[in-house]
Design a protein around this motif. Structure first.
Motif, PDB file in Angstrom:
ATOM      1  N   THR A  43     -14.645  48.528 127.293  1.00  0.00           N
ATOM      2  CA  THR A  43     -15.331  49.015 126.099  1.00  0.00           C
ATOM      3  C   THR A  43     -14.729  49.863 125.223  1.00  0.00           C
ATOM      4  OG1 THR A  43     -17.454  47.831 127.130  1.00  0.00           O
ATOM      5  CG2 THR A  43     -17.634  49.375 125.190  1.00  0.00           C
ATOM      6  N   ASP A  99     -20.655  41.319 126.262  1.00  0.00           N
ATOM      7  CA  ASP A  99     -21.224  41.788 127.471  1.00  0.00           C
ATOM      8  C   ASP A  99     -22.740  41.819 127.317  1.00  0.00           C
ATOM      9  OD1 ASP A  99     -22.074  43.101 129.845  1.00  0.00           O
ATOM     10  OD2 ASP A  99     -20.545  44.448 129.917  1.00  0.00           O
ATOM     11  N   ASP A 133     -14.585  42.219 123.570  1.00  0.00           N
ATOM     12  CA  ASP A 133     -14.971  43.039 125.007  1.00  0.00           C
ATOM     13  C   ASP A 133     -15.656  42.150 125.701  1.00  0.00           C
ATOM     14  OD1 ASP A 133     -15.268  45.293 126.290  1.00  0.00           O
ATOM     15  OD2 ASP A 133     -17.106  45.810 125.218  1.00  0.00           O
TER      16      ASP A 133
END
Ligand code: ADP
Ligand code: MG
Length: 260
Positions: free
Chosen positions: A25, A48, A132
């Motif tokens: 991240t 996520d 991500d």
């Protein structure tokens, strides 16, 4: 003409590693800001359910109306959920709903292609899209690897020798075979790097040969400045402009420009 239409497509880069805490991240936020500094139009996608990227860019995941979850399930348009962030990047936010996305996608045909298809809708608006990934090799990560042309694997130097690399590379092999022939591993990104450690240096020198992987340079130094950045909703490139960590991410971004 076909060739010209192709040139407008963004580079889609997945940042993945099934281990948590390896700076996925942080790398997405920092590289995104670095590409924006270089004048690139950047889209970041938070895949996520922890929504750390969303939070770290100053967006409250609990206050997000529609997130990537709704987009992947066809309940919202990608363009409608994009948030402009202070770092000069656009964000597709996550929310806690994403915890249920994998289960909702499981029964669908071609479930690994949903993200790729969704990104087509904004493909001319961006030069680079960074994905991500969550710390797993589940359906969402497979979606990322299927949508991507490049993969960056962030990894602390101490972990480079571990089995996790092989497991991820096996998945990449399967993805290339069954889902996405174009996927290229751009390299391992050494993170949380302590240059004073002999061990870290030795492992770095070794990993390229052992796995036949490119090791991106320079390594990202371990520094407390990274812990401070998310609290104010900006990346380290803004909160610690001239830090070594920011400089390292800028150099990595410049090195990646030929892939855009
Ligand atoms: P992941 O997304 O892989 O789980 P994160 O980017 O959330 O990893 O990083 C995990 C933790 O490590 C966070 O608290 C982050 O602030 C910290 N961190 C990331 N990069 C660095 C660094 N170069 N130096 C120090 N701490 C870092
Ligand atoms: Mg993360």
């Amino acid at each position: 003409p076909k060739a010209r239409a192709k040139a407008h497509k963004p580079a889609v880069i997945a940042v993945a590693n099934q281990k948590g805490g390896v700076a996925k991240t942080t790398s997405v936020a920092s590289l995104g800001a670095a590409f924006a500094e270089l004048g690139k139009r950047v889209l970041l996608v938070d895949l996520d359910a922890q929504a750390c990227l969303t939070f770290s860019l100053g967006v409250d995941p609990d206050a997000v109306e529609d997130s990537i979850h709704d987009v992947l399930l066809g309940q919202a348009e990608l363009a409608d959920v994009i948030v402009e962030c202070e770092d000069g990047v656009d964000l597709v936010p996550s929310s806690i709903d994403l915890a249920g996305t994998e289960a909702a996608l499981l029964g669908r045909p071609a479930r690994e292609y949903v993200l790729q298809q969704v990104l087509e809708g904004v493909s001319t608006d961006y030069d680079v899209v960074l994905l991500d990934c969550s710390p797993s090799l589940g359906v969402l990560t497979l979606n990322a690897l299927t949508a991507a042309s490049g993969l960056i694997i962030p990894m602390p130097a101490e972990m480079l020798g571990h089995r996790g690399v092989g497991q991820l590379l096996d998945t990449v092999k399967d993805v290339k075979k069954f889902l996405n022939k174009r996927l290229t591993v751009l390299g391992v990104l050494p993170t949380l790097y302590d240059g004073r450690s002999n061990h870290a240096r030795e492992v770095l020198a070794d990993v390229g040969e052992r796995y036949g992987l490119t090791v991106l340079e320079p390594p990202i130094p371990k520094t407390v400045r990274f812990a401070e950045a998310p609290a104010v909703g900006r990346s380290i490139l803004a909160t610690a402009r001239s830090s070594k960590g920011a400089a390292a991410y800028r150099d990595i971004a410049k090195g990646l420009l030929p892939h855009l």
